[in-house]
Write an enzyme that holds these catalytic residues in place. Structure first.
Site, PDB file in Angstrom:
ATOM      1  N   ASN A 151      40.596  45.511  48.282  1.00  0.00           N
ATOM      2  CA  ASN A 151      39.308  46.246  48.306  1.00  0.00           C
ATOM      3  C   ASN A 151      38.355  45.766  49.406  1.00  0.00           C
ATOM      4  OD1 ASN A 151      38.925  43.853  46.951  1.00  0.00           O
ATOM      5  ND2 ASN A 151      37.517  44.715  45.439  1.00  0.00           N
ATOM      6  N   GLU A 248      39.966  34.436  41.527  1.00  0.00           N
ATOM      7  CA  GLU A 248      38.892  35.447  41.492  1.00  0.00           C
ATOM      8  C   GLU A 248      39.527  36.717  40.962  1.00  0.00           C
ATOM      9  OE1 GLU A 248      35.772  35.072  42.166  1.00  0.00           O
ATOM     10  OE2 GLU A 248      35.884  33.016  42.881  1.00  0.00           O
ATOM     11  N   CYS A 282      35.222  44.299  42.090  1.00  0.00           N
ATOM     12  CA  CYS A 282      35.582  43.505  40.917  1.00  0.00           C
ATOM     13  C   CYS A 282      34.412  43.302  39.958  1.00  0.00           C
ATOM     14  CB  CYS A 282      36.116  42.149  41.367  1.00  0.00           C
ATOM     15  SG  CYS A 282      35.015  41.292  42.496  1.00  0.00           S
ATOM     16  N   GLU A 461      34.076  30.574  44.332  1.00  0.00           N
ATOM     17  CA  GLU A 461      34.085  30.741  45.787  1.00  0.00           C
ATOM     18  C   GLU A 461      32.639  30.742  46.250  1.00  0.00           C
ATOM     19  OE1 GLU A 461      36.447  34.282  46.835  1.00  0.00           O
ATOM     20  OE2 GLU A 461      37.815  32.904  47.820  1.00  0.00           O
TER      21      GLU A 461
END
Ligand code: NDP
Length: 487
Positions: A151, A248, A282, A461
């Site tokens: 994405n 993630e 997400c 992250e």
């Protein structure tokens, strides 16, 4: 085979595989094959590991200030090539040009600049213990593996590479098979900026290629962006050699609109949280809980703005703000979820159909879709759809909505819209999610650590936490007096 062939990028150059195994990449807005990519077989995979080990030896000994200078150059080149890279992202992902040109490359460059700046301020501790003392060193891990989703291909590659390289590691990056091009260009840019060969290699292929490296004993850490199911497989495979992992993963995030919210802003938030990047984000707030006292106003404005302002079309048209889904199979999955919503009794208040925009009739477009009259047990409420499908529900009390918002295996993100400051912080503190927004949705500056609670992920992250996750602490005890012992 299409005329353009992308090769694996190893040790500063594009390398041929010996068997010429390849796969095609399709432009999701046209359904046409746009180029082919050589798959990395075992020989190339071993070559990339050896190269990354050599790269690590040089890079980890390069002074941090020199590393920072080189990485800053890479960020500057990314910014200079913004439009060229943005176009690649549009063609590979189907996302609107107006997003890619403003966000994808720039947020990648931001990450490289941020981590480059951090790299010179890594400091250990020193403490006296009696007449002795100890100190700590924060050292890089070694060869790290980054595995990306489709994405935000360039942004994901930059986020992972920036932190890894700034901390002195080398990285092998495997982009998604569906969007393999921009990571390869990033590798070229790093070389152009002065990053030594082998410090950032890009290998191409599917999960089999990813899995080979995840299990490889020479890899110190795996950072994956992908689905929860993939996260579980990768973590299990990494356990064989006890690698550090950052995960993630997906989500089914709640967005809560309280009765005192600025309704126009809440509608903006809900649309951003469901239609941005055609819903393939997400952190999307796909479960929209609206207080019963403002529900009618919220719905009226939401429907008018969706009808009047969402423009589905050729992603390269700068006026398009909702592009194509990544693939035919993903479009079918999203359409099946829409059917399941109808079958389970939700009211389809808007959209719900495939769209064939002029010039892009074979593309994978689904129009903005809004369900109402949903309940907490429906599949559209429980499962990640990853498309432009918003489900709106009503609630009555704060306690009730917190309980319902948390009733999920996921915990990636959450958002609330309300004016009452105390309520905002009280509610956020009780939401089980790693990334939360108050009167905002979706912003993710590199300074802010991001990651999921529950099954949405492990580790963080970005931010200082993200940087530290690419280091390990060495403690050094120094004896200052004559050593005595019982032997
Ligand atoms: P996938 O989980 O299907 O794939 C992610 C990556 O993992 C791809 O490069 C894939 O390769 C690779 N892969 C698949 N299987 C394995 C394996 N066994 N070992 C090693 N690597 C493997 O995710 P998608 O690409 O479909 O991306 C969408 C998902 O990503 C959504 O669930 C979304 O929520 C999540 N996501 C999470 C984000 C976050 O920061 N939390 C951000 C963006 C997306 P290939 O596809 O080439 O086979």
């Amino acid at each position: 085979m299409p005329s353009t062939l992308l090769k694996n990028f190893i040790h500063g150059r594009h390398v041929d595989n010996s068997d010429n195994a390849f796969f095609d990449v399709i432009n999701p807005s046209t359904g046409q094959v746009i180029y082919a990519v050589q798959t990395a077989g075992e020989t190339l995979l071993e070559q990339t590991v050896t190269s990354a080990q050599e790269g690590f030896k040089i890079w980890s000994k390069t002074p941090a200030i020199e590393r920072a200078r080189i990485l800053q150059r890479a960020a500057a080149i990314l910014r200079e090539r913004n439009d060229e890279l943005a176009k690649i992202e549009v063609l590979d992902t189907g996302k609107p040009w107006q997003e890619a040109v403003e966000v994808d490359v720039q947020t990648g460059a931001d990450a490289i600049e941020y981590f480059a700046n951090l790299s010179t301020s890594v400091m250990g501790e020193q403490q006296s213990v009696g007449n002795d003392f100890f100190y700590t060193r924060h050292e890089p891990l070694g060869v790290c593996l980054g595995i990306g989703a489709w994405n935000y291909p360039l942004q994901i590659a930059c986020w992972k590479a920036a932190a890894a390289l700034a901390a002195g590691n080398s990285m092998i990056f495997k982009p998604s098979e569906e969007t393999p091009r921009s990571a390869s260009l990033l590798a070229e840019i790093f070389i152009q900026a002065g990053v030594p060969e082998g410090v950032f290699n890009v290998i191409q292929g599917d999960g089999v290629v990813g899995n080979y490296l995840v299990q490889h004993p020479a890899i110190a850490k795996v950072s994956l962006t992908g689905e929860v199911g993939t996260g579980k497989k990768v973590m299990a495979a990494a356990a064989g050699t006890l690698k550090t992992v950052t995960m993630e993963l997906g989500g089914k995030s709640p967005l809560i609109v309280f009765e005192d919210a600025d309704i126009d802003e809440a509608v903006t938030g809900a649309m951003l949280a469901n239609f941005y990047t055609q819903g393939e984000v997400c952190t999307n707030g796909t479960r929209v809980f609206v207080h019963k006292d403002c529900y009618a106003t919220f719905m009226e404005r939401l429907l008018v703005r969706t009808r009047d302002n969402v423009r589905v079309g050729d992603p390269l048209d700068p006026t398009t703000n909702l592009g194509a889904l990544i693939s035919n199979s993903h479009m079918q999955k999203v359409l099946e979820y829409i059917e399941s919503g109808k079958d389970e009794g939700a009211t389809l208040a808007f959209g719900g159909e495939r769209i064939k925009p002029p010039g892009c009739e074979n593309g994978y477009f689904v129009g903005p879709t809004i369900f109402t009259d949903c309940n907490d047990d429906m599949r559209i409420i429980r499962e990640e759809i990853f498309g432009p499908v918003m489900s709106v529900m009503t609630f009555d009390t704060e306690e009730e909505v917190i309980q319902r918002a948390n009733d999920t295996i996921y915990g990636l993100a959450a958002g609330i819209f309300c004016q009452d400051l105390r309520r905002a912080h009280r509610v956020i503190a009780q939401l089980e999610a790693g990334i939360c927004w108050i009167n905002a949705y979706g912003n993710s500056p590199v300074e802010m650590p991001v990651g999921g609670y529950k099954q949405s992920g492990i580790g963080r992250e970005n931010g200082i936490e993200g940087f530290k996750s690419y280091t390990q602490t060495k403690s050094i005890y120094v004896g200052m007096e004559k050593l005595e012992g019982p032997f």
